[in-house]
Design an enzyme around this catalytic site. Structure first.
Site, PDB file in Angstrom:
ATOM      1  N   VAL A   1      31.960   5.277  78.087  1.00  0.00           N
ATOM      2  CA  VAL A   1      31.857   5.764  76.705  1.00  0.00           C
ATOM      3  C   VAL A   1      31.960   4.542  75.790  1.00  0.00           C
ATOM      4  CG1 VAL A   1      32.855   7.264  74.935  1.00  0.00           C
ATOM      5  CG2 VAL A   1      32.861   7.982  77.336  1.00  0.00           C
TER       6      VAL A   1
ATOM      7  N   SER B   1      38.121   0.880  75.623  1.00  0.00           N
ATOM      8  CA  SER B   1      39.168   0.356  76.505  1.00  0.00           C
ATOM      9  C   SER B   1      40.469   0.359  75.729  1.00  0.00           C
ATOM     10  CB  SER B   1      38.817  -1.081  76.895  1.00  0.00           C
ATOM     11  OG  SER B   1      39.965  -1.747  77.392  1.00  0.00           O
TER      12      SER B   1
ATOM     13  N   GLY C   1      37.025   7.609  76.149  1.00  0.00           N
ATOM     14  CA  GLY C   1      36.600   7.432  77.544  1.00  0.00           C
ATOM     15  C   GLY C   1      37.440   8.311  78.466  1.00  0.00           C
ATOM     16  N   HIS C   2      38.773   8.220  78.298  1.00  0.00           N
ATOM     17  CA  HIS C   2      39.661   9.068  79.112  1.00  0.00           C
ATOM     18  C   HIS C   2      39.373  10.548  78.847  1.00  0.00           C
ATOM     19  CE1 HIS C   2      42.425   5.422  78.625  1.00  0.00           C
ATOM     20  NE2 HIS C   2      42.293   5.520  79.917  1.00  0.00           N
TER      21      HIS C   2
END
Ligand code: PAF
Length: 280
Positions: free
Chosen positions: A176, A185, A36-37
């Site tokens: 994502v 997460s 995600g990041h």
């Protein structure tokens, strides 16, 4: 890639980059980076000349009984992931540099933090807006990238930037997910194998509600009941904090669902609090 720890040094670097006409893209994080990041970093790379990632577990946004001390950290791994993505600077300050003993200034957005997560995490968003404004002042970004998984956070930061005339373009990026639907997460790391299986019901509930909406159901009570019933099938979801359909900007709860409303959920699995959302 350079790791910068001092806020003053980071600010000087950023001001010099701006003077040289560089566009700065910024991805604020608390570390323990995941796909995600990295999707935010990749977008920032595409749209800017220089990319800064901050890694700072911000004590101000954690409540007394929350997971500040056990929040997952792995700076070495984060560095190699950033290196691989060709990040230019990692800003990695200490808590005492960010909040010296005589620190007295806080940023508070009204109303938007009173619902959803803010209702259960008093002071959380005040901690977020305070650190994000500090980070913006230090990193001087043109564009800053936030995941839509923290939808309420994104809306509160956009409101802060608008209300305080902060010259930063705040860009929300899609959630994502793991192949089975679980939203990525850093806190997924806390889950045992059995808990991880229960966690899948969160996205399952959201997908089902969206599908039912798309088939024509508009009654929010019915949509919520359906979502909550799916969550209740998960053996290890021990608390559903909220399952709400809200307006995408005001975050006010809806009675009749409309396209682009947000369905947002927070649950506890063991000691792990997980959130997720989907756009109708
Ligand atoms: O979303 C996060 O990781 C944090 O809330 C943020 C924006 C980095 C502020 O500490």
């Amino acid at each position: 890639m350079e790791v910068v720890k001092s806020p003053l040094e980071m600010q000087n670097i950023a001001l010099n980059l701006k003077k040289a006409g560089k566009r700065i893209g910024f991805v604020p994080t608390m570390g323990y980076l995941h796909e995600g990041h990295l999707s935010l970093v990749r977008r920032a790379k595409q749209e800017n000349d220089v990319v800064v990632v901050s890694i700072f577990v911000n004590p101000l946004q954690f409540g007394k009984n929350e997971d500040l001390d056990r929040y997952p950290r792995d700076f070495e791994r984060d560095c190699s992931l950033c290196e691989r993505e060709k990040v230019d600077y990692i800003f990695y300050p200490s808590a005492s540099d960010m909040y010296p003993e005589d620190f007295k200034t806080y940023v508070e957005v009204k109303d938007l933090p009173d619902v959803l997560c803010g209702k259960f995490r008093p002071g959380h968003f005040r901690g977020v807006t305070t650190v994000v404004l500090k980070l913006f002042n230090i990193v001087q970004p043109d564009n800053a990238y936030f995941g839509e998984k923290d939808y309420q956070q994104l809306k509160i930061i956009q409101r802060m930037v608008k209300d305080l005339n902060v010259p930063v373009n705040v860009i929300g990026c899609p959630i994502v997910r793991e192949p089975d639907g679980l939203a990525m997460s850093s806190r997924n790391k806390y889950l045992s194998e059995e808990e991880r299986k229960s966690a899948v019901f969160i996205s399952k509930a959201l997908f089902q509600v969206k599908e039912t909406f798309e088939r024509g159901e508009r009654d929010v009570n019915k949509l919520k009941d359906m979502g909550i019933n799916i969550l209740k099938q998960a053996p290890l979801i021990r608390e559903i904090q909220y399952f709400e359909v809200v307006h995408p900007e005001s975050l006010e709860p809806k009675e009749i669902a409309e396209s682009s409303d947000v369905v947002a959920v927070a649950v506890y699995i063991g000691n792990t609090r997980l959130i997720d959302n989907i756009r109708l």
